[in-house]
Design an enzyme around this catalytic site. Structure first.
Site, PDB file in Angstrom:
ATOM      1  CE  LYS A  70      36.991  36.254  50.586  1.00 32.07           C
ATOM      2  NZ  LYS A  70      36.937  37.282  49.299  1.00 32.07           N
ATOM      3  CG  ASN A  71      33.091  37.257  48.834  1.00 33.59           C
ATOM      4  OD1 ASN A  71      34.215  37.285  49.084  1.00 33.59           O
ATOM      5  ND2 ASN A  71      32.655  36.019  48.289  1.00 33.59           N
ATOM      6  CB  CYS A 117      41.482  33.874  43.781  1.00 32.48           C
ATOM      7  SG  CYS A 117      41.574  33.606  45.560  1.00 32.48           S
ATOM      8  NE  ARG A 157      38.679  36.902  39.889  1.00 41.81           N
ATOM      9  CZ  ARG A 157      38.472  36.667  40.921  1.00 41.81           C
ATOM     10  NH1 ARG A 157      39.550  36.220  41.978  1.00 41.81           N
ATOM     11  NH2 ARG A 157      37.279  36.693  41.710  1.00 41.81           N
ATOM     12  CG  ASP A 201      33.934  31.336  46.091  1.00 45.48           C
ATOM     13  OD1 ASP A 201      34.412  31.368  44.869  1.00 45.48           O
ATOM     14  OD2 ASP A 201      33.472  32.831  46.646  1.00 45.48           O
ATOM     15  NE  ARG A 241      42.946  37.380  49.512  1.00 48.12           N
ATOM     16  CZ  ARG A 241      42.242  36.626  48.521  1.00 48.12           C
ATOM     17  NH1 ARG A 241      42.734  35.821  47.938  1.00 48.12           N
ATOM     18  NH2 ARG A 241      40.965  36.785  48.326  1.00 48.12           N
TER      19      ARG A 241
HETATM   20  C1  UD1 Z   1      32.953  36.835  43.146  1.00 48.42           C
HETATM   21  C2  UD1 Z   1      33.554  36.420  44.677  1.00 48.42           C
HETATM   22  C3  UD1 Z   1      34.325  35.042  44.182  1.00 48.42           C
HETATM   23  C4  UD1 Z   1      33.227  34.213  43.259  1.00 48.42           C
HETATM   24  C5  UD1 Z   1      32.832  35.009  42.356  1.00 48.42           C
HETATM   25  C6  UD1 Z   1      31.842  34.095  41.630  1.00 48.42           C
HETATM   26  C7  UD1 Z   1      33.857  38.470  45.821  1.00 48.42           C
HETATM   27  C8  UD1 Z   1      34.861  39.379  46.432  1.00 48.42           C
HETATM   28  N1  UD1 Z   1      34.326  37.348  44.989  1.00 48.42           N
HETATM   29  O1  UD1 Z   1      34.014  37.225  42.403  1.00 48.42           O
HETATM   30  O2  UD1 Z   1      34.790  34.610  45.219  1.00 48.42           O
HETATM   31  O3  UD1 Z   1      34.154  33.226  42.913  1.00 48.42           O
HETATM   32  O4  UD1 Z   1      32.077  35.973  42.735  1.00 48.42           O
HETATM   33  O5  UD1 Z   1      30.698  33.711  42.552  1.00 48.42           O
HETATM   34  O6  UD1 Z   1      32.738  38.474  45.981  1.00 48.42           O
HETATM   35  N2  UD1 Z   1      32.706  38.378  34.313  1.00 48.42           N
HETATM   36  C9  UD1 Z   1      33.101  38.809  32.891  1.00 48.42           C
HETATM   37  N3  UD1 Z   1      33.018  39.977  32.754  1.00 48.42           N
HETATM   38  C10 UD1 Z   1      33.100  41.080  33.981  1.00 48.42           C
HETATM   39  C11 UD1 Z   1      32.749  40.195  35.309  1.00 48.42           C
HETATM   40  C12 UD1 Z   1      32.769  38.949  35.222  1.00 48.42           C
HETATM   41  O7  UD1 Z   1      32.932  37.985  32.111  1.00 48.42           O
HETATM   42  O8  UD1 Z   1      32.885  42.176  33.784  1.00 48.42           O
HETATM   43  C13 UD1 Z   1      32.609  36.559  34.280  1.00 48.42           C
HETATM   44  C14 UD1 Z   1      34.031  36.145  35.151  1.00 48.42           C
HETATM   45  O9  UD1 Z   1      35.116  36.004  33.977  1.00 48.42           O
HETATM   46  C15 UD1 Z   1      33.513  34.830  35.445  1.00 48.42           C
HETATM   47  C16 UD1 Z   1      31.911  35.332  35.772  1.00 48.42           C
HETATM   48  O10 UD1 Z   1      31.782  36.183  35.119  1.00 48.42           O
HETATM   49  O11 UD1 Z   1      33.538  33.809  34.620  1.00 48.42           O
HETATM   50  C17 UD1 Z   1      31.480  35.436  37.323  1.00 48.42           C
HETATM   51  O12 UD1 Z   1      32.357  36.451  37.900  1.00 48.42           O
HETATM   52  P1  UD1 Z   1      31.982  37.423  38.736  1.00 48.42           P
HETATM   53  O13 UD1 Z   1      30.681  36.991  39.552  1.00 48.42           O
HETATM   54  O14 UD1 Z   1      32.056  38.718  38.408  1.00 48.42           O
HETATM   55  O15 UD1 Z   1      33.071  37.294  40.056  1.00 48.42           O
HETATM   56  P2  UD1 Z   1      33.739  38.086  41.079  1.00 48.42           P
HETATM   57  O16 UD1 Z   1      32.704  39.161  41.304  1.00 48.42           O
HETATM   58  O17 UD1 Z   1      35.001  38.683  40.625  1.00 48.42           O
END
Ligand code: UD1
Length: 426
Positions: free
Chosen positions: A22-23, A117, A122, A305, A397
């Site tokens: 999915k990701n 989610c 986020r 996850d 999803r």
């Molecule tokens: C992706 C995955 C999600 C998984 C997560 C962590 C997809 C579509 N989703 O989510 O299932 O749980 O990786 O493995 O691939 N953060 C910041 N600033 C930013 C971005 C992130 O502080 O600009 C923080 C977030 O709050 C969190 C951490 O970084 O604590 C990791 O987030 P991130 O790796 O970005 O998660 P997603 O890409 O949203």
């Protein structure tokens, strides 16, 4: 309303074929926007998130043809206006990838603030920081992020947190930028590598994906390609947990065992036998699980996850386990649901203390998010009696044909439709 009805306590035996990731799919489909040709994407999971992201591209003017259940052919030449539909986009976290892809192709993007989610804040500050370093400016108006750049020029981007989303977005914005972009402290997840391989198959020059320094030399043109998505690490991990919960002998086909190493290591620590072959893993479990501690971390650490599914297992393990959620601020909402089944779990901030009980008992529970829903299924398969899982749209999803896959190995799970006081099975 749809629910799952699960009668626990049946051992699982047989094989399950794992679907495409999915990701990876939700990053690669938006990446097609950067292509100057036609892309055929194979091994896509047949899930609602893929349908939704493909629909967003279609609404923007792309031609999206379904070749078969797992293959889409996408021609993005018809996209003229880089504005993503608000109603579709705001429910989906991965729609944030439209920012990088549209910016990379058109030097302009308008995308609703992403949903997905809910496990705490986020933010997208690191995504925007990266775009800014490449030369883009952004504003937020009416729930939409508007990003513009006269030109995009490669530079060094250091991520303050290891972020999958920011790494993907900066890669997308940089592949057609002038010169070299270097992403430091990049995420190393398997789907980052898959996205890089996809971009390179179109003629991009992305090096180092899978390490924490990714170097991208910008190119002017990206040709069409045919590309097959990697197997889903988390879907595979979830079925490994299902086998450990119910007990039995289950072989998962179409997996990359290396991607499962952290999950395999924890299951082995819990006393589960995991046999790795070239493209399959066999999970055998007959005894009560042993306690263990788990800390989630970016790849190659234990994936956040899989945290709810492992908690569902530790709920009946012999002894006390500590789970440390080190990625998200608020990813223990599902604990209340496991407690309805008799689990003894106490949460303090990012730590959960799990006192293993002998057996969980079936109860009505909710899927509070995608992986929390998966955890309810894992718990229910090993529980005594009947569990009803509500809010299963979250599960749809991200999990392809979950009922068919589980009944194929002997689980008693069905999707039921409830209408007021009447319950029909289907
Ligand atoms: C992706 C995955 C999600 C998984 C997560 C962590 C997809 C579509 N989703 O989510 O299932 O749980 O990786 O493995 O691939 N953060 C910041 N600033 C930013 C971005 C992130 O502080 O600009 C923080 C977030 O709050 C969190 C951490 O970084 O604590 C990791 O987030 P991130 O790796 O970005 O998660 P997603 O890409 O949203």
């Amino acid at each position: 309303m749809e629910k799952f009805e699960i009668h626990g306590g049946r051992r699982l035996n047989g094989t399950i074929k794992i679907s495409g990731a999915k990701n990876a799919a939700v990053a690669i489909i938006p990446a097609v926007i950067l292509s100057d040709g036609i892309c055929r994407i194979e091994n896509l999971p047949d899930i609602n998130d893929v349908v939704a992201i493909a629909q967003i591209l279609k609404k923007m003017g792309a031609s999206v043809k379904r070749i078969d259940k797992t293959t889409l052919e996408i021609d993005s030449k018809g996209i003229r206006n880089p504005v993503a539909d608000y109603d579709l986009v705001r429910h989906m976290r991965a729609s944030s990838y439209l920012m990088g892809a549209l910016l990379g192709q058109f030097h302009r993007a308008e995308v609703a603030l992403p949903g997905g989610c809910d496990f705490g804040v986020r933010p997208v500050d690191q995504h925007l920081k990266g775009f800014g370093i490449l030369g883009a400016k952004h504003t937020v108006e009416g729930g939409m992020i508007k990003i513009n750049a006269d030109s995009l020029v490669g530079d060094h981007v250091y991520l303050d947190v290891v972020s999958v989303g920011a790494t993907v977005n900066i890669m997308l914005a940089a592949v057609k930028a002038k010169g070299r972009t270097t992403i430091e402290n990049a995420a190393k997840e398997p789907h980052i590598v898959d996205l890089a391989n996809f971009l390179n198959s179109m003629g991009a020059d992305v090096r180092g994906a899978g390490t924490d320094v990714i170097k991208i030399n910008g190119v002017d043109f990206l040709r069409g390609t045919t590309y097959s998505i990697i197997p889903d690490q988390i879907e595979a991990g979830t079925y490994m947990a299902a086998a450990a919960s119910a007990g039995g002998d289950v072989t998962l086909l179409n997996v990359i065992p290396k991607h499962l190493e952290s999950i395999t290591a924890k299951l082995r620590e819990m006393g589960v036998s995991v046999e790795e072959n070239d493209e399959s893993v066999r999970v055998v479990c007959s005894d009560r699980l042993k306690r263990c501690n788990v800390k989630t971390m970016p790849h190659p650490g234990f994936p956040t996850d899989m945290q709810p599914q492992i908690a569902a297992l530790l709920a009946t393990a012999n002894g006390t386990s500590i789970i440390h959620e080190a990625v998200w601020d608020n990813r223990f909402k599902y604990v209340e649901e496991l407690r309805r089944m008799g689990a003894e779990i106490n949460v303090d901030g990012k730590i959960a203390v799990v006192e293993g009980v002998d057996r969980l008992k079936g109860a009505p529970v909710k899927a509070t998010d995608l992986r929390a829903g998966a955890a309810m299924i894992v718990a229910a398969l090993g529980a005594e009696g009947v569990t009803y899982v509500e809010d299963i749209t979250h599960i749809d999803r991200g999990y392809e044909h979950v009922v068919e896959k589980l009944t194929g190995v002997g689980a008693d799970i069905k999707r039921i439709f409830t209408n007021d006081n009447v319950t029909n099975t289907a």
